[in-house]
Design a protein around this motif. Structure first.
Motif, mmCIF file in Angstrom:
data_model
loop_
_atom_site.group_PDB
_atom_site.id
_atom_site.type_symbol
_atom_site.label_atom_id
_atom_site.label_comp_id
_atom_site.label_asym_id
_atom_site.label_seq_id
_atom_site.Cartn_x
_atom_site.Cartn_y
_atom_site.Cartn_z
ATOM 1 N N LYS A 199 -15.506 -78.467 35.823
ATOM 2 C CA LYS A 199 -15.391 -79.720 36.577
ATOM 3 C C LYS A 199 -15.351 -80.896 35.608
ATOM 4 C CE LYS A 199 -17.197 -82.183 40.549
ATOM 5 N NZ LYS A 199 -18.086 -82.174 41.696
ATOM 6 N N GLU A 200 -16.109 -80.819 34.548
ATOM 7 C CA GLU A 200 -16.101 -81.877 33.525
ATOM 8 C C GLU A 200 -14.702 -82.033 32.919
ATOM 9 O OE1 GLU A 200 -17.813 -82.089 29.100
ATOM 10 O OE2 GLU A 200 -19.399 -82.050 30.634
ATOM 11 N N ASP A 201 -14.039 -80.909 32.647
ATOM 12 C CA ASP A 201 -12.670 -80.959 32.118
ATOM 13 C C ASP A 201 -11.729 -81.628 33.116
ATOM 14 O OD1 ASP A 201 -13.232 -79.565 29.694
ATOM 15 O OD2 ASP A 201 -13.047 -77.641 30.747
ATOM 16 N N ILE A 202 -11.882 -81.298 34.395
ATOM 17 C CA ILE A 202 -11.025 -81.897 35.422
ATOM 18 C C ILE A 202 -11.244 -83.404 35.465
ATOM 19 C CG2 ILE A 202 -10.523 -82.019 37.902
ATOM 20 C CD1 ILE A 202 -11.133 -78.971 37.992
ATOM 21 N N PHE A 203 -12.484 -83.840 35.314
ATOM 22 C CA PHE A 203 -12.748 -85.280 35.311
ATOM 23 C C PHE A 203 -12.187 -85.967 34.060
ATOM 24 C CE2 PHE A 203 -15.032 -84.837 39.174
ATOM 25 C CZ PHE A 203 -14.946 -86.096 39.757
ATOM 26 N N LYS A 204 -12.047 -85.246 32.974
ATOM 27 C CA LYS A 204 -11.349 -85.809 31.814
ATOM 28 C C LYS A 204 -9.885 -86.058 32.179
ATOM 29 C CE LYS A 204 -14.239 -83.759 28.232
ATOM 30 N NZ LYS A 204 -14.290 -82.759 27.148
ATOM 31 N N THR A 205 -9.305 -85.157 32.940
ATOM 32 C CA THR A 205 -7.924 -85.326 33.398
ATOM 33 C C THR A 205 -7.828 -86.493 34.369
ATOM 34 O OG1 THR A 205 -7.556 -82.945 33.122
ATOM 35 C CG2 THR A 205 -5.961 -84.152 34.484
ATOM 36 N N ILE A 206 -8.785 -86.590 35.282
ATOM 37 C CA ILE A 206 -8.822 -87.730 36.218
ATOM 38 C C ILE A 206 -8.926 -89.036 35.430
ATOM 39 C CG2 ILE A 206 -10.283 -88.895 37.940
ATOM 40 C CD1 ILE A 206 -10.868 -86.026 39.077
ATOM 41 N N ASN A 207 -9.772 -89.055 34.425
ATOM 42 C CA ASN A 207 -9.934 -90.279 33.622
ATOM 43 C C ASN A 207 -8.672 -90.608 32.834
ATOM 44 O OD1 ASN A 207 -12.496 -90.934 34.523
ATOM 45 N ND2 ASN A 207 -13.478 -89.612 33.019
ATOM 46 N N LEU A 208 -7.944 -89.588 32.402
ATOM 47 C CA LEU A 208 -6.657 -89.843 31.754
ATOM 48 C C LEU A 208 -5.704 -90.492 32.754
ATOM 49 C CD1 LEU A 208 -4.610 -89.648 29.438
ATOM 50 C CD2 LEU A 208 -4.089 -87.324 30.239
ATOM 51 N N CYS A 209 -5.666 -89.984 33.960
ATOM 52 C CA CYS A 209 -4.814 -90.573 35.000
ATOM 53 C C CYS A 209 -5.228 -92.016 35.267
ATOM 54 C CB CYS A 209 -4.887 -89.732 36.278
ATOM 55 S SG CYS A 209 -3.770 -90.276 37.586
ATOM 56 N N ARG A 210 -6.530 -92.274 35.340
ATOM 57 C CA ARG A 210 -7.030 -93.651 35.525
ATOM 58 C C ARG A 210 -6.532 -94.547 34.388
ATOM 59 N NH1 ARG A 210 -11.041 -94.625 39.127
ATOM 60 N NH2 ARG A 210 -11.754 -96.506 38.073
ATOM 61 N N ARG A 211 -6.556 -94.011 33.188
ATOM 62 C CA ARG A 211 -6.206 -94.796 32.009
ATOM 63 C C ARG A 211 -4.714 -95.118 31.947
ATOM 64 N NH1 ARG A 211 -4.095 -97.219 28.797
ATOM 65 N NH2 ARG A 211 -4.609 -97.636 26.621
ATOM 66 N N ILE A 212 -3.867 -94.114 32.227
ATOM 67 C CA ILE A 212 -2.429 -94.330 32.064
ATOM 68 C C ILE A 212 -1.785 -94.975 33.285
ATOM 69 C CG2 ILE A 212 -2.205 -92.502 30.345
ATOM 70 C CD1 ILE A 212 -0.913 -90.752 32.545
ATOM 71 N N LYS A 213 -2.461 -94.936 34.427
ATOM 72 C CA LYS A 213 -1.981 -95.605 35.646
ATOM 73 C C LYS A 213 -0.507 -95.334 35.953
ATOM 74 C CE LYS A 213 -5.130 -99.590 35.486
ATOM 75 N NZ LYS A 213 -6.182 -99.092 34.706
ATOM 76 N N PRO A 214 -0.148 -94.075 36.204
ATOM 77 C CA PRO A 214 1.253 -93.801 36.525
ATOM 78 C C PRO A 214 1.649 -94.441 37.863
ATOM 79 C CG PRO A 214 -0.089 -91.866 36.939
ATOM 80 C CD PRO A 214 -0.982 -92.883 36.284
ATOM 81 N N THR A 215 2.903 -94.828 37.965
ATOM 82 C CA THR A 215 3.405 -95.387 39.215
ATOM 83 C C THR A 215 3.332 -94.322 40.315
ATOM 84 O OG1 THR A 215 4.954 -96.684 37.902
ATOM 85 C CG2 THR A 215 5.348 -96.603 40.272
#
Length: 156
Positions: free
Chosen positions: A42-58
C-alpha cells in the motif's frame, strides 16, 4: 516497483521534469498508472498516487496489473504462489487475481477506485476518501460528493 519489479529504465525525476516542461508550455498531458504488481505494498501505491499528485496530468487512467500469459511477471507470480497457472484473468479495472500476503485483491481494487480522489483532492479530504476506500458500498453518497468536488476543482 518501477525499476526492480517492472524492469523499467525510466527515472521518476525525468517523468517529473517532462511533465513540468509540458505544463510550462500549456500542453495537455496524459498519464497511465498501474497498481497491484507483485511485491507491491500500500505504501508503494501511495508513492504512485503522490507521483500523480506531483505531475498533475490533464487526463489520467489507473489500471490493475494482470499477469498475462507470456509475461515474465506472470512466471514470478506463479513461482511466488500469488496465483495458479490456470487462474482466470479479470479486466484491468475490475480487480487483481493475485493473492499476496502484503495487500489483498480487495484492497487493490478499493484503492484503484479512489486513486484519482487521493491524487487530485487536497489532503484535508484524505479521511473522507479513506472511508470510501474501506467501505465504498456503505459510502456511495460520500464517494459521489467527493467525485463532484474533484471535478469542480479540475474545472477551475
Amino acid at each position: 516497483i518501477l525499476s526492480e519489479v517492472c524492469n523499467r529504465r525510466t527515472k521518476i525525476h525525468k517523468i517529473i521534469r517532462s511533465f513540468d516542461l509540458l505544463h510550462r508550455h500549456n500542453v495537455r498531458t496524459c498519464a497511465f498508472f498501474m497498481i497491484g504488481f507483485p511485491y507491491e505494498t500500500k505504501e508503494d501505491i501511495f508513492k504512485t498516487i503522490n507521483l500523480c499528485r506531483r505531475i498533475k496530468p490533464t487526463v489520467a487512467n489507473v489500471s490493475i496489473f494482470q499477469p498475462m500469459p507470456g509475461q515474465q511477471l506472470r512466471e514470478v507470480c506463479i513461482k511466488e504462489g500469488y496465483m495458479a497457472e490456470n487462474d482466470r484473468l479479470t479486466t484491468f479495472t475490475s480487480g487483481s487475481i493475485l493473492k499476496m500476503p502484503q495487500i489483498s485483491s480487495e484492497e487493490i481494487t478499493n484503492i484503484r477506485r479512489v486513486f484519482m480522489l487521493y491524487a487530485t483532492l487536497p489532503e484535508k479530504y484524505y479521511p473522507k476518501i479513506e472511508e470510501c476506500e474501506k467501505d465504498y458500498y456503505g459510502n456511495k453518497q460520500l464517494y459521489k460528493e467527493l467525485v463532484n468536488i474533484r471535478w469542480g476543482i479540475n474545472q477551475n
